[in-house]
Design an enzyme around this catalytic site. Structure first.
Site, mmCIF file in Angstrom:
data_model
loop_
_atom_site.group_PDB
_atom_site.id
_atom_site.type_symbol
_atom_site.label_atom_id
_atom_site.label_comp_id
_atom_site.label_asym_id
_atom_site.label_seq_id
_atom_site.Cartn_x
_atom_site.Cartn_y
_atom_site.Cartn_z
ATOM 1 N N TYR A 109 -0.557 -1.009 10.341
ATOM 2 C CA TYR A 109 -0.799 -1.293 8.919
ATOM 3 C C TYR A 109 0.386 -0.816 8.065
ATOM 4 O O TYR A 109 0.895 -1.547 7.211
ATOM 5 C CB TYR A 109 -2.086 -0.596 8.512
ATOM 6 C CG TYR A 109 -2.542 -0.789 7.093
ATOM 7 C CD1 TYR A 109 -3.101 -1.994 6.672
ATOM 8 C CD2 TYR A 109 -2.464 0.251 6.167
ATOM 9 C CE1 TYR A 109 -3.558 -2.157 5.366
ATOM 10 C CE2 TYR A 109 -2.922 0.104 4.865
ATOM 11 C CZ TYR A 109 -3.465 -1.104 4.469
ATOM 12 O OH TYR A 109 -3.924 -1.259 3.174
ATOM 13 N N SER A 127 0.855 -1.194 0.000
ATOM 14 C CA SER A 127 0.000 0.000 0.000
ATOM 15 C C SER A 127 0.889 1.241 0.000
ATOM 16 O O SER A 127 2.037 1.179 0.467
ATOM 17 C CB SER A 127 -0.866 0.010 1.267
ATOM 18 O OG SER A 127 -1.477 1.254 1.448
#
Ligand SMILES: NC(=O)c1ccc[n+]([C@@H]2O[C@H](COP(=O)([O-])OP(=O)(O)OC[C@H]3O[C@@H](n4cnc5c(N)ncnc54)[C@H](OP(=O)(O)O)[C@@H]3O)[C@@H](O)[C@H]2O)c1
Length: 235
Positions: A143, A128
């Site tokens: 994350y 990401s």
């Protein structure tokens, strides 16, 4: 000849778009908490990647052997879990679950599948933009760390397995219109920070993944392909 794809996160969003994109010629085994009815081209294995004692790591090689599958052409890791929390608010449990699903599952999956990977097998890990910037509607410390870890894992394996013709690449999506995309109130802020001034679609990420899985990318390994509409330019 049928090519086997083994992947996490194939049940929805980008993963579902990828299976559609690959089309005939590929058959897939998807690891999912909620396995669906299988079909001639798609099989499912129950797996809760957040649970370290879930038996999927034993069940997967057993399944491959029982089905007579001798090699796997593609492996993708798409399973993701995000807690939008800053450092002070991130609990040990949130940290461990995020690491288990987003990062450790990729390590375990590839370690298990290594005997099935042969010359021209291709691995795609989905990271990401959060790996190097705060791109969500708030901080996401666990994350971001897990997604950065996937880049390290992918590049190490590309170097380790390259001599055997096994390719490993990473795709880093920006903000998308899927379940794990920004919530509506945050979406307009992220769109403003994205050069192309829109959110991406799961199909646009799937296209990049299909390219990396296919022979068109036969000389591409160890790369991080940013598919983010230019969101990374905001960094
Ligand atoms: N959407 C975005 O804006 C965006 C941006 C950057 C990166 N990404 C990354 O892209 C990947 C796919 O996301 P998506 O947008 O397609 O979202 P999605 O449709 O919500 O997919 C998330 C997937 O993660 C799997 N998963 C979650 N927890 C799991 C667990 N405990 N065990 C097994 N599987 C688990 C789910 O599988 P089951 O429900 O079948 O168990 C689901 O298929 C994720 O890694 C995400 O971090 C997304």
């Amino acid at each position: 000849m049928t090519k086997w794809l083994v992947g996490t996160g194939l049940s929805s969003g980008i993963g579902q778009a990828l299976v559609t994109q690959l089309g005939s010629g590929w058959r897939s085994i998807g690891l999912s908490r909620y396995p669906q009815q299988g079909s001639s081209s798609q099989a499912w294995l129950r797996a809760d990647l957040a649970n370290p004692s879930d038996p999927w790591a034993l069940a997967l090689p057993k399944m491959l052997r029982e089905w007579g599958i001798t090699h796997v052409a593609g492996v993708v890791h798409l399973a993701g879990l995000v807690f939008s929390d800053q450092m002070e608010m991130t609990t040990q449990d949130e940290w461990q679950r995020t690491m288990a699903v987003d990062l450790t599952a990729a390590f375990r999956l590839l370690q298990i599948l290594r005997p099935w990977l042969v010359r021209s097998s291709s691995v795609v890990l989905v990271s990401s933009v959060d790996a190097w910037m705060q791109a969500r509607d708030g901080p996401a410390v666990a994350y971001g760390a897990a997604k950065a870890g996937l880049i390290g894992l992918g590049r190490q394996l590309a170097a380790e397995w390259g001599a055997e013709g096994i390719r490993v690449n990473v795709v880093a999506p920006g903000a998308l219109v899927t379940g794990m995309g920004p919530q509506s109130e945050a979406a307009s802020t992220i769109v403003d920070r994205t050069a192309l001034r829109r959110l991406g679609t799961p199909e646009e990420i799937a296209q990049a993944m299909a390219f990396l899985l296919g022979t068109e990318s036969s000389f591409v390994t160890g790369t991080v392909l940013r598919v983010d509409g230019g969101l990374n330019l905001d960094y």
